[in-house]
Write a protein that holds these residues in place. Structure first.
Motif, PDB file in Angstrom:
ATOM      1  N   HIS A   1       3.885  21.654  39.053  1.00  0.00           N
ATOM      2  CA  HIS A   1       3.578  22.088  40.410  1.00  0.00           C
ATOM      3  C   HIS A   1       2.884  23.442  40.355  1.00  0.00           C
ATOM      4  CE1 HIS A   1       4.245  23.188  44.654  1.00  0.00           C
ATOM      5  NE2 HIS A   1       4.370  21.878  44.856  1.00  0.00           N
ATOM      6  N   SER A   2       2.165  23.784  41.431  1.00  0.00           N
ATOM      7  CA  SER A   2       1.514  25.093  41.482  1.00  0.00           C
ATOM      8  C   SER A   2       2.538  26.225  41.484  1.00  0.00           C
ATOM      9  CB  SER A   2       0.625  25.188  42.726  1.00  0.00           C
ATOM     10  OG  SER A   2       1.377  24.934  43.907  1.00  0.00           O
ATOM     11  N   ASN A   3       3.762  25.918  41.921  1.00  0.00           N
ATOM     12  CA  ASN A   3       4.859  26.873  41.801  1.00  0.00           C
ATOM     13  C   ASN A   3       5.547  26.629  40.458  1.00  0.00           C
ATOM     14  OD1 ASN A   3       7.342  28.257  41.898  1.00  0.00           O
ATOM     15  ND2 ASN A   3       7.469  28.072  44.125  1.00  0.00           N
ATOM     16  N   PRO A   4       5.426  27.539  39.511  1.00  0.00           N
ATOM     17  CA  PRO A   4       5.946  27.278  38.157  1.00  0.00           C
ATOM     18  C   PRO A   4       7.460  27.158  38.094  1.00  0.00           C
ATOM     19  CG  PRO A   4       5.256  29.570  38.366  1.00  0.00           C
ATOM     20  CD  PRO A   4       4.800  28.868  39.614  1.00  0.00           C
ATOM     21  N   ASP A   5       8.165  27.584  39.129  1.00  0.00           N
ATOM     22  CA  ASP A   5       9.623  27.493  39.136  1.00  0.00           C
ATOM     23  C   ASP A   5      10.119  26.122  39.590  1.00  0.00           C
ATOM     24  OD1 ASP A   5       9.881  30.152  38.304  1.00  0.00           O
ATOM     25  OD2 ASP A   5       9.792  30.890  40.374  1.00  0.00           O
ATOM     26  N   TRP A   6       9.224  25.299  40.077  1.00  0.00           N
ATOM     27  CA  TRP A   6       9.627  23.984  40.570  1.00  0.00           C
ATOM     28  C   TRP A   6       9.630  22.977  39.418  1.00  0.00           C
ATOM     29  CZ3 TRP A   6       7.294  22.897  46.069  1.00  0.00           C
ATOM     30  CH2 TRP A   6       7.746  23.900  46.944  1.00  0.00           C
ATOM     31  N   PRO A   7      10.439  21.912  39.516  1.00  0.00           N
ATOM     32  CA  PRO A   7      10.616  21.010  38.366  1.00  0.00           C
ATOM     33  C   PRO A   7       9.354  20.227  38.018  1.00  0.00           C
ATOM     34  CG  PRO A   7      11.749  20.166  40.321  1.00  0.00           C
ATOM     35  CD  PRO A   7      11.293  21.549  40.656  1.00  0.00           C
ATOM     36  N   GLN A   8       9.131  20.058  36.723  1.00  0.00           N
ATOM     37  CA  GLN A   8       8.030  19.241  36.229  1.00  0.00           C
ATOM     38  C   GLN A   8       8.179  17.811  36.736  1.00  0.00           C
ATOM     39  OE1 GLN A   8       5.532  20.312  34.242  1.00  0.00           O
ATOM     40  NE2 GLN A   8       4.780  18.605  33.016  1.00  0.00           N
ATOM     41  N   HIS A   9       7.096  17.233  37.223  1.00  0.00           N
ATOM     42  CA  HIS A   9       7.061  15.841  37.691  1.00  0.00           C
ATOM     43  C   HIS A   9       7.957  15.584  38.907  1.00  0.00           C
ATOM     44  CE1 HIS A   9       4.530  14.720  34.417  1.00  0.00           C
ATOM     45  NE2 HIS A   9       5.455  14.780  33.481  1.00  0.00           N
ATOM     46  N   GLY A  10       8.246  16.604  39.704  1.00  0.00           N
ATOM     47  CA  GLY A  10       9.059  16.396  40.889  1.00  0.00           C
ATOM     48  C   GLY A  10      10.539  16.365  40.579  1.00  0.00           C
ATOM     49  N   PHE A  11      11.324  15.966  41.598  1.00  0.00           N
ATOM     50  CA  PHE A  11      12.781  15.995  41.459  1.00  0.00           C
ATOM     51  C   PHE A  11      13.415  14.613  41.420  1.00  0.00           C
ATOM     52  CE2 PHE A  11      11.592  16.572  45.939  1.00  0.00           C
ATOM     53  CZ  PHE A  11      12.263  15.529  46.546  1.00  0.00           C
ATOM     54  N   ALA A  12      12.656  13.549  41.695  1.00  0.00           N
ATOM     55  CA  ALA A  12      13.259  12.217  41.832  1.00  0.00           C
ATOM     56  C   ALA A  12      13.853  11.708  40.527  1.00  0.00           C
ATOM     57  CB  ALA A  12      12.213  11.227  42.346  1.00  0.00           C
ATOM     58  N   ARG A  13      13.304  12.110  39.398  1.00  0.00           N
ATOM     59  CA  ARG A  13      13.726  11.533  38.118  1.00  0.00           C
ATOM     60  C   ARG A  13      15.069  12.039  37.625  1.00  0.00           C
ATOM     61  NH1 ARG A  13      11.374  14.381  33.264  1.00  0.00           N
ATOM     62  NH2 ARG A  13      10.895  16.494  33.957  1.00  0.00           N
ATOM     63  N   THR A  14      15.602  13.110  38.243  1.00  0.00           N
ATOM     64  CA  THR A  14      16.909  13.616  37.826  1.00  0.00           C
ATOM     65  C   THR A  14      17.962  13.509  38.926  1.00  0.00           C
ATOM     66  OG1 THR A  14      16.266  15.875  38.438  1.00  0.00           O
ATOM     67  CG2 THR A  14      15.933  15.199  36.134  1.00  0.00           C
ATOM     68  N   ARG A  15      17.612  12.912  40.061  1.00  0.00           N
ATOM     69  CA  ARG A  15      18.572  12.760  41.154  1.00  0.00           C
ATOM     70  C   ARG A  15      19.244  11.389  41.085  1.00  0.00           C
ATOM     71  NH1 ARG A  15      17.635  17.361  40.926  1.00  0.00           N
ATOM     72  NH2 ARG A  15      16.879  18.736  42.590  1.00  0.00           N
ATOM     73  N   LEU A  16      20.432  11.301  41.680  1.00  0.00           N
ATOM     74  CA  LEU A  16      21.134  10.029  41.754  1.00  0.00           C
ATOM     75  C   LEU A  16      20.576   9.198  42.902  1.00  0.00           C
ATOM     76  CD1 LEU A  16      24.876  10.985  41.139  1.00  0.00           C
ATOM     77  CD2 LEU A  16      23.290   9.864  39.566  1.00  0.00           C
TER      78      LEU A  16
ATOM     79  N   ASP B   1      16.716  19.843  47.736  1.00  0.00           N
ATOM     80  CA  ASP B   1      15.358  19.349  47.515  1.00  0.00           C
ATOM     81  C   ASP B   1      14.434  19.612  48.693  1.00  0.00           C
ATOM     82  OD1 ASP B   1      16.067  18.424  45.009  1.00  0.00           O
ATOM     83  OD2 ASP B   1      16.685  16.470  45.769  1.00  0.00           O
ATOM     84  N   LYS B   2      14.967  19.915  49.853  1.00  0.00           N
ATOM     85  CA  LYS B   2      14.117  20.176  51.022  1.00  0.00           C
ATOM     86  C   LYS B   2      13.291  21.440  50.850  1.00  0.00           C
ATOM     87  CE  LYS B   2      16.863  17.568  54.343  1.00  0.00           C
ATOM     88  NZ  LYS B   2      17.757  17.609  55.522  1.00  0.00           N
ATOM     89  N   GLN B   3      13.708  22.316  49.915  1.00  0.00           N
ATOM     90  CA  GLN B   3      12.864  23.483  49.624  1.00  0.00           C
ATOM     91  C   GLN B   3      11.549  23.054  48.982  1.00  0.00           C
ATOM     92  OE1 GLN B   3      14.175  26.023  46.234  1.00  0.00           O
ATOM     93  NE2 GLN B   3      15.763  24.465  45.886  1.00  0.00           N
ATOM     94  N   TYR B   4      11.589  21.944  48.249  1.00  0.00           N
ATOM     95  CA  TYR B   4      10.382  21.416  47.622  1.00  0.00           C
ATOM     96  C   TYR B   4       9.649  20.448  48.544  1.00  0.00           C
ATOM     97  CZ  TYR B   4      13.459  22.480  43.600  1.00  0.00           C
ATOM     98  OH  TYR B   4      14.333  23.061  42.725  1.00  0.00           O
ATOM     99  N   TRP B   5      10.420  19.733  49.343  1.00  0.00           N
ATOM    100  CA  TRP B   5       9.865  18.593  50.079  1.00  0.00           C
ATOM    101  C   TRP B   5      10.427  18.593  51.506  1.00  0.00           C
ATOM    102  CZ3 TRP B   5       5.803  15.816  49.475  1.00  0.00           C
ATOM    103  CH2 TRP B   5       5.653  14.594  50.127  1.00  0.00           C
ATOM    104  N   PRO B   6       9.804  19.368  52.410  1.00  0.00           N
ATOM    105  CA  PRO B   6      10.322  19.501  53.766  1.00  0.00           C
ATOM    106  C   PRO B   6       9.927  18.355  54.697  1.00  0.00           C
ATOM    107  CG  PRO B   6       8.396  20.883  53.501  1.00  0.00           C
ATOM    108  CD  PRO B   6       8.661  20.255  52.156  1.00  0.00           C
TER     109      PRO B   6
END
Length: 281
Positions: free
Chosen positions: A74-89, A114-119
């Motif tokens: 992501h353009s924000n380097p602190d956000w997870p690589q490839h999004g967050f869906a792959r590590t969520r239940l 996750d709403k901080q990444y995806w509002p």
């Protein structure tokens, strides 16, 4: 006897085991990630590194990780690589077997973190159809009042026997970006491997073949004009997490995607379905 049952891995991850007369498969609730799909009397169509320990909170190095709602960094380097869906239940919503074909649907609830990444107001689900082929569909629905944009990929890892003998077909007429350079026009229909390969293809036909020493794998895509072709080669393999130094010899990723100019603009009350279908020829 056909069955769909839930189990717990020794390291704590819950998974769904599927057995039918046509195939055996395993799908983890973390990431809704399938790591095994073995058609009857054939080899597994998916590759997983033996270095992976199947730990909670860490995506599995192999199978088909889900990259959503963005692919790559992501353009924000602190956000997870490839999004967050792959590590969520994810939640198993539906499962059934009809005429020896298994159908399973999982959904992901976007939590407060996750709403901080995806509002955006949205729903995301994934459907598996398991027969002698593996069909995976990632469905995103805009439930809000504003259009939003996203990228995504079904990050498929394939067993190819020997990278030096692999020939990937079906790339004629496409363009690609590699290591931030390009776009380059693909020369010819086929790709061979003698170095690190990290190509993001666009304007790509919807069917590719992986010609391996152990047989030919066919990969089809729907609602996708882009794909990622990746092998880390020697140097990168030495520092990749959950990856053995020589794993590059045995695997390649060819990922159905919506990236670059193929990214998705999703209007309110609309859905987008990214599908990949994988089989031995």
């Amino acid at each position: 006897m056909a069955s769909i049952s839930q189990h717990t891995h020794a390291n704590g991850l819950d998974y769904i085991a599927i057995t039918t007369p046509l195939c055996d498969a395993r799908i983890f609730l973390q990431g809704a990630q399938i790591d095994q799909f073995t058609p009857k009397d054939k080899a597994d169509l998916l590759w997983v590194s033996s270095a992976d320990e199947y730990l909670p909170g860490s995506g599995i190095r192999g199978g088909i990780p889900i990259c959503w709602p963005w692919f790559g960094a992501h353009s924000n380097p602190d956000w997870p690589q490839h999004g967050f869906a792959r590590t969520r239940l994810w939640q198993l919503d539906q499962s059934r077997i009809e005429n020896d074909i298994a159908y399973l649907t999982f959904s992901l609830t976007v939590n407060e973190q996750d709403k901080q990444y995806w509002p955006h107001q949205s729903q995301v689900s994934i459907e598996f159809v398991l027969s002698e082929k593996l069909q995976v569909s990632l469905i995103t629905t805009n439930t809000g009042s504003e259009t939003f944009e996203f990228t995504q990929a079904l990050h498929s890892y394939f067993p190819i026997g020997d990278i030096h003998q692999l020939v990937a077909h079906g790339f004629a007429g496409s363009k690609y970006i590699e290591f931030g350079q390009g776009p380059y026009l693909q020369e010819g229909d086929s790709v061979r491997f003698d170095r690190e390969t990290d190509r993001v293809y666009t304007q790509l036909a919807d069917r590719q073949l992986l010609e391996t020493p152990n047989g030919v794998i066919e990969i089809m895509r729907d609602n996708s004009r882009s794909a990622v072709l990746w092998n880390p080669w020697i140097d990168k393999s030495k520092w990749l997490a959950r990856f053995n130094d020589e794993d590059y010899l045995k695997m390649v990723c060819l990922e159905a995607a919506n990236v670059l100019e193929d990214k998705v603009q999703l209007a309110p009350n609309q859905s987008q379905r990214l599908t990949t279908t994988i089989s031995w020829r």
